[in-house]
Design an enzyme around this catalytic site. Structure first.
Site, PDB file in Angstrom:
ATOM      1  N   ASN A  44     -27.213   1.220  26.182  1.00  0.00           N
ATOM      2  CA  ASN A  44     -26.735  -0.142  26.416  1.00  0.00           C
ATOM      3  C   ASN A  44     -26.479  -0.828  25.077  1.00  0.00           C
ATOM      4  OD1 ASN A  44     -29.247  -1.498  25.492  1.00  0.00           O
ATOM      5  ND2 ASN A  44     -30.102  -0.347  27.208  1.00  0.00           N
ATOM      6  N   ASP A  87     -32.797   1.579  32.883  1.00  0.00           N
ATOM      7  CA  ASP A  87     -33.540   1.664  34.136  1.00  0.00           C
ATOM      8  C   ASP A  87     -33.453   3.060  34.738  1.00  0.00           C
ATOM      9  OD1 ASP A  87     -34.460  -1.008  34.282  1.00  0.00           O
ATOM     10  OD2 ASP A  87     -32.382  -1.631  34.661  1.00  0.00           O
ATOM     11  N   PRO A 114     -39.593   5.155  34.033  1.00  0.00           N
ATOM     12  CA  PRO A 114     -40.820   4.351  34.181  1.00  0.00           C
ATOM     13  C   PRO A 114     -40.562   2.928  33.700  1.00  0.00           C
ATOM     14  CG  PRO A 114     -40.999   5.881  32.322  1.00  0.00           C
ATOM     15  CD  PRO A 114     -39.730   6.223  33.045  1.00  0.00           C
TER      16      PRO A 114
HETATM   17  O1  C5P Z   1     -36.109  -5.121  35.175  1.00  0.00           O
HETATM   18  P1  C5P Z   1     -35.484  -5.515  33.888  1.00  0.00           P
HETATM   19  O2  C5P Z   1     -34.946  -4.347  33.116  1.00  0.00           O
HETATM   20  O3  C5P Z   1     -34.498  -6.629  33.971  1.00  0.00           O
HETATM   21  O4  C5P Z   1     -36.716  -6.112  33.061  1.00  0.00           O
HETATM   22  C1  C5P Z   1     -36.614  -6.480  31.734  1.00  0.00           C
HETATM   23  C2  C5P Z   1     -37.971  -6.440  31.081  1.00  0.00           C
HETATM   24  O5  C5P Z   1     -38.682  -5.283  31.484  1.00  0.00           O
HETATM   25  C3  C5P Z   1     -37.902  -6.349  29.583  1.00  0.00           C
HETATM   26  O6  C5P Z   1     -39.071  -6.941  29.057  1.00  0.00           O
HETATM   27  C4  C5P Z   1     -37.912  -4.849  29.341  1.00  0.00           C
HETATM   28  O7  C5P Z   1     -38.388  -4.531  28.036  1.00  0.00           O
HETATM   29  C5  C5P Z   1     -38.858  -4.369  30.414  1.00  0.00           C
HETATM   30  N1  C5P Z   1     -38.571  -3.028  30.947  1.00  0.00           N
HETATM   31  C6  C5P Z   1     -39.419  -2.002  30.638  1.00  0.00           C
HETATM   32  N2  C5P Z   1     -39.204  -0.763  31.176  1.00  0.00           N
HETATM   33  C7  C5P Z   1     -38.130  -0.535  31.976  1.00  0.00           C
HETATM   34  C8  C5P Z   1     -37.245  -1.585  32.271  1.00  0.00           C
HETATM   35  C9  C5P Z   1     -37.487  -2.818  31.728  1.00  0.00           C
HETATM   36  O8  C5P Z   1     -40.400  -2.223  29.916  1.00  0.00           O
HETATM   37  N3  C5P Z   1     -37.932   0.668  32.458  1.00  0.00           N
END
Ligand code: C5P
Length: 409
Positions: free
Chosen positions: A210, A278, A305
């Site tokens: 990304n 993700d 994870p």
């Molecule tokens: O669910 P989303 O990706 O929007 O969430 C963002 C937050 O979750 C950020 O703090 C990101 O660092 C963390 N995150 C994570 N592990 C993932 C996905 C997101 O720690 N696999």
């Protein structure tokens, strides 16, 4: 503003011009400089430039009797809280490592009772030479601190380690030293921080990633370090230089980031700033997928994870403060607050990454909303360094609060 001051020893190297920037950068941070310019140093910058910037006399010659009457080398060597040698040439390092005292700079280094921070600058071969490496080890074992050298193109036309660290990095190292020495508010606190993107391999040449630059996370790591914290920065691949004075762990994938983060705990605070992918390709092949065979038209993915969620929901050893980030494109506040509750973290730093908004992803500025259990606070748009500083201050206030002990405990 602080009352800290440094004695800057400017050696004879092309990087001496960066020391002029360093004096200005330190002044901006409230650190006063007094300077010694070696004889070789005067070939690169003038005493007048140095004294104009420090607002003080520039000391150049050990045997100038007026100087000795004004401030002798012993007094000079103890007149500051920290000595900074920049550029620290191979010659200056060799003299200091061997206790040689035959000019003002080396005599001062031998006479001082203050810590010394070296910013080495020399040709790559000179840096890699066994003698320099021996001197480096000796100085380190004598308690000296180092910042850099960086790797890159050198004035001599070669490439490699030997470039003096940038003025801003040296200033950061000075600030971090003072924060630790003066028991900055985060001294003794361990903070684990994830930053940057992750790369999820599809085959040996392709990966899913990304647009995260790592800038905001790196700035937060530097700001926490400047308040005295012991920072573990777990970073995905980025193109920017990580801050000095933090423990750096480089990873590629979300799974590697998860393992590194768990290994870095326990900590007083965890900050998940990384833009973790993700999903990852369900299978990673060890050969390049051929487009002619249609292997790229239907990529199966599997979930990665969730590091933030895992840490937030740890049964034992959960850091007392867990901070997540939320990059949203619509209804930022609402989605971010839902995310805070769903993941179980304490705070969320939310930002708008919709195409209409200024570009937080990759850009130098950010406008965020800090969401805590007490509500939300929208901060005005500001440079990422300022967001980082403000967040670090909030974290230090939070960690300073006495821990609530539940009735069950
Ligand atoms: O669910 P989303 O990706 O929007 O969430 C963002 C937050 O979750 C950020 O703090 C990101 O660092 C963390 N995150 C994570 N592990 C993932 C996905 C997101 O720690 N696999």
């Amino acid at each position: 503003m602080t009352d800290n001051s440094i004695l800057l020893i400017i050696g004879g190297g092309i990087a001496a011009y960066k020391s002029l920037e360093l004096i200005r950068e330190l002044a901006r941070r409230g650190v006063k400089s007094r300077a010694i310019l070696t004889k070789a140093g005067t070939e690169f910058v003038t005493p007048l430039s140095v004294s104009s910037l420090t607002g003080e006399k520039c000391y150049t010659d050990l045997f100038d009797l007026t100087d000795e009457a004004e401030m002798g080398h012993i007094e000079l060597s103890r007149s500051a809280d920290l000595l900074v040698v920049a550029p620290a040439t191979a010659g200056l390092m060799a003299k200091a490592a061997n206790g040689l005292a035959n000019d003002l700079a080396s005599t001062t280094l031998l006479a001082t009772d203050k810590p010394v921070l070296y910013a080495p600058a020399m040709n790559v071969r000179m840096w890699e030479h066994a003698a320099t490496q021996r001197n480096l080890a000796t100085l380190k074992s004598d308690g000296a601190l180092f910042v850099g050298p960086d790797e890159g193109d050198m004035a001599c036309g070669e490439f490699g380690p030997g470039r003096m660290a940038e003025a801003i990095d040296i200033a950061d190292a000075v600030e971090a030293y003072f924060a630790k020495a003066s028991n900055g508010p985060l001294t003794g606190k361990r903070i684990v921080l994830t930053a940057g993107p992750t790369h999820e391999p599809l085959d040996p040449v392709r990966y899913i990633a990304n647009r995260s630059s790592g800038k905001q996370g790196y700035a937060i790591a530097a700001a926490l370090r400047n308040l005295g914290a012991d920072v573990v920065l777990i970073t995905g691949p980025t193109n920017i230089t990580p801050p000095k004075g933090v423990e750096l762990i480089r990873v590629q994938t979300a799974r590697e980031m998860m393992v590194a983060t768990e290994k870095a705990l326990p900590a007083d605070c965890a900050i998940c700033c990384a833009a973790v992918a993700d999903y990852r390709p369900a299978t990673e092949t060890d050969h390049k997928i051929k487009k002619e065979r249609g292997g790229l038209t239907n990529i199966q993915v599997t979930e990665n994870p969730d590091i933030l969620k895992t840490i937030s929901q740890m049964k034992a050893g959960r850091p007392p403060l867990v901070v997540g980030f939320a990059a949203e494109t619509d209804d930022v506040l609402c989605y971010a607050d839902v995310k805070r509750k769903r993941k179980g973290c304490d705070w969320i730093v939310a930002n708008d990454v919709s195409p209409g908004a200024h570009s937080a992803m990759g850009g130098d500025r950010n406008s965020v909303i800090l969401i805590t259990e007490k509500g939300d606070e929208a901060w005005p748009e500001m440079p990422k360094q300022e967001v980082a500083k403000r967040l670090a201050e909030r974290i230090s206030q939070q960690l300073a609060k006495p821990k609530l002990v539940s009735a069950a405990e």
